[in-house]
Design a protein around this motif. Structure first.
Motif, mmCIF file in Angstrom:
data_model
loop_
_atom_site.group_PDB
_atom_site.id
_atom_site.type_symbol
_atom_site.label_atom_id
_atom_site.label_comp_id
_atom_site.label_asym_id
_atom_site.label_seq_id
_atom_site.Cartn_x
_atom_site.Cartn_y
_atom_site.Cartn_z
ATOM 1 N N UNK A 1 7.096 5.365 -21.983
ATOM 2 C CA UNK A 1 7.500 4.941 -20.467
ATOM 3 C C UNK A 1 6.775 3.591 -20.610
ATOM 4 N N UNK A 2 7.502 2.625 -19.600
ATOM 5 C CA UNK A 2 7.210 1.472 -19.495
ATOM 6 C C UNK A 2 5.836 1.128 -18.474
ATOM 7 N N UNK A 3 5.319 0.085 -18.393
ATOM 8 C CA UNK A 3 4.119 -0.184 -17.646
ATOM 9 C C UNK A 3 4.559 0.460 -16.054
ATOM 10 N N UNK A 4 5.890 -0.335 -15.833
ATOM 11 C CA UNK A 4 6.077 -0.044 -14.277
ATOM 12 C C UNK A 4 6.344 1.515 -14.074
ATOM 13 N N UNK A 5 6.838 2.039 -14.841
ATOM 14 C CA UNK A 5 7.215 3.684 -14.692
ATOM 15 C C UNK A 5 5.747 4.323 -14.476
ATOM 16 N N UNK A 6 4.750 3.830 -15.467
ATOM 17 C CA UNK A 6 3.388 4.437 -15.383
ATOM 18 C C UNK A 6 2.932 4.373 -14.106
ATOM 19 N N UNK A 7 2.776 2.957 -13.783
ATOM 20 C CA UNK A 7 2.092 2.657 -12.347
ATOM 21 C C UNK A 7 2.673 3.599 -11.274
ATOM 22 N N UNK A 8 4.109 3.683 -11.350
ATOM 23 C CA UNK A 8 4.583 4.251 -10.173
ATOM 24 C C UNK A 8 4.457 5.866 -10.165
ATOM 25 N N UNK A 9 4.377 6.494 -11.527
ATOM 26 C CA UNK A 9 3.862 7.677 -11.789
ATOM 27 C C UNK A 9 2.432 8.062 -11.547
ATOM 28 N N UNK A 10 1.623 7.135 -11.531
ATOM 29 C CA UNK A 10 0.058 7.345 -11.658
ATOM 30 C C UNK A 10 -0.270 7.189 -9.941
ATOM 31 N N UNK A 11 0.637 6.401 -9.107
ATOM 32 C CA UNK A 11 0.444 6.231 -7.668
ATOM 33 C C UNK A 11 0.989 7.533 -7.184
ATOM 34 N N UNK A 12 2.069 8.069 -7.573
ATOM 35 C CA UNK A 12 2.828 9.156 -6.931
ATOM 36 C C UNK A 12 1.749 10.552 -7.083
ATOM 37 N N UNK A 13 1.061 10.536 -8.353
ATOM 38 C CA UNK A 13 0.356 11.600 -8.487
ATOM 39 C C UNK A 13 -0.758 11.799 -7.767
ATOM 40 N N UNK A 14 -1.351 10.636 -7.294
ATOM 41 C CA UNK A 14 -2.465 10.731 -6.193
ATOM 42 C C UNK A 14 -2.059 10.752 -4.563
ATOM 43 N N UNK A 15 -0.617 10.796 -4.599
ATOM 44 C CA UNK A 15 0.165 10.905 -3.441
ATOM 45 C C UNK A 15 -0.098 9.759 -2.283
ATOM 46 N N UNK A 16 -0.387 8.593 -2.906
ATOM 47 C CA UNK A 16 -0.457 7.333 -2.218
ATOM 48 C C UNK A 16 0.694 6.469 -2.004
ATOM 49 N N UNK A 17 0.845 5.644 -0.785
ATOM 50 C CA UNK A 17 2.044 4.895 -0.638
ATOM 51 C C UNK A 17 1.729 3.483 -1.494
ATOM 52 N N UNK A 18 2.811 2.635 -1.623
ATOM 53 C CA UNK A 18 2.543 1.422 -2.308
ATOM 54 C C UNK A 18 1.594 0.612 -1.276
ATOM 55 N N UNK A 19 1.887 0.544 -0.125
ATOM 56 C CA UNK A 19 1.029 -0.117 0.916
ATOM 57 C C UNK A 19 -0.222 0.192 0.842
ATOM 58 N N UNK A 20 -0.616 1.518 0.795
ATOM 59 C CA UNK A 20 -2.202 1.993 0.551
ATOM 60 C C UNK A 20 -2.693 1.482 -0.432
ATOM 61 N N UNK A 21 -2.005 1.561 -1.589
ATOM 62 C CA UNK A 21 -2.579 1.225 -2.793
ATOM 63 C C UNK A 21 -2.796 -0.551 -2.902
ATOM 64 N N UNK A 22 -1.955 -0.941 -2.662
ATOM 65 C CA UNK A 22 -1.966 -2.501 -2.618
ATOM 66 C C UNK A 22 -3.063 -2.971 -1.632
ATOM 67 N N UNK A 23 -3.147 -2.387 -0.499
ATOM 68 C CA UNK A 23 -4.251 -2.870 0.354
ATOM 69 C C UNK A 23 -5.533 -2.442 -0.113
ATOM 70 N N UNK A 24 -5.537 -1.114 -0.753
ATOM 71 C CA UNK A 24 -7.020 -0.800 -1.395
ATOM 72 C C UNK A 24 -7.639 -1.633 -2.422
ATOM 73 N N UNK A 25 -6.599 -2.298 -2.985
ATOM 74 C CA UNK A 25 -7.027 -3.094 -4.415
ATOM 75 C C UNK A 25 -6.987 -4.297 -4.158
ATOM 76 N N UNK A 26 -6.436 -4.866 -2.862
ATOM 77 C CA UNK A 26 -6.453 -6.318 -2.635
ATOM 78 C C UNK A 26 -5.088 -7.349 -3.138
ATOM 79 N N UNK A 27 -4.177 -6.627 -3.286
ATOM 80 C CA UNK A 27 -2.886 -7.382 -3.738
ATOM 81 C C UNK A 27 -1.775 -7.197 -2.649
ATOM 82 N N UNK A 28 -0.666 -7.750 -2.570
ATOM 83 C CA UNK A 28 0.406 -7.521 -1.558
ATOM 84 C C UNK A 28 1.196 -6.544 -2.075
#
Length: 86
Positions: A1-28
Motif C-alpha cells: 500500500x502507498x503512503x496515502x492509502x495507509x493514511x486513509x486506512x489509519x484514519x478510517x480505522x479510528x473512525x475520524x473524519x479528515x476535518x477532525x484529524x487535520x484540526x487535531x494535528x494542526x494542518x489544513x
C-alpha cells in the motif's frame, strides 16, 4: 500500500473524519486530503504527528511494517463496534 492509502486506512480505522484529524494535528483539511490521495507527501514533522495520532509507526504508514499489526487493528475496530451494541 502507498503512503496515502495507509493514511486513509489509519484514519478510517479510528473512525475520524479528515476535518477532525487535520484540526487535531494542526494542518489544513486540504493538506490531509492531498496526503491521502497521494497528490502531496507530508513533511517529516507532519508525518510524525500523524503516526502519533494514529498510534502507528512511520514505517507502518510508509508500508514498511508487517501485516500482523494491521490485522490486529482491523480486529480492534470490530470489537469496538460490538462493544457499542451492548
Amino acid at each position: 500500500m502507498a503512503l496515502g492509502e495507509n493514511l486513509r486506512h489509519a484514519r478510517k480505522r479510528i473512525g475520524r473524519s479528515q476535518l477532525d484529524v487535520a484540526r487535531d494535528i494542526g494542518i489544513s483539511n486540504a493538506a490531509l486530503s492531498n496526503y491521502e490521495t497521494g497528490y502531496r507527501e507530508p513533511d517529516l514533522e507532519t508525518l510524525k504527528r500523524l503516526a502519533n495520532y494514529y498510534d502507528v509507526t512511520i514505517d507502518e504508514l510508509a508500508g514498511n511494517a508487517s501485516m500482523a499489526r494491521e490485522i490486529l487493528y482491523d480486529l480492534s475496530s470490530i470489537v469496538k463496534k460490538w462493544a457499542h451494541r451492548t
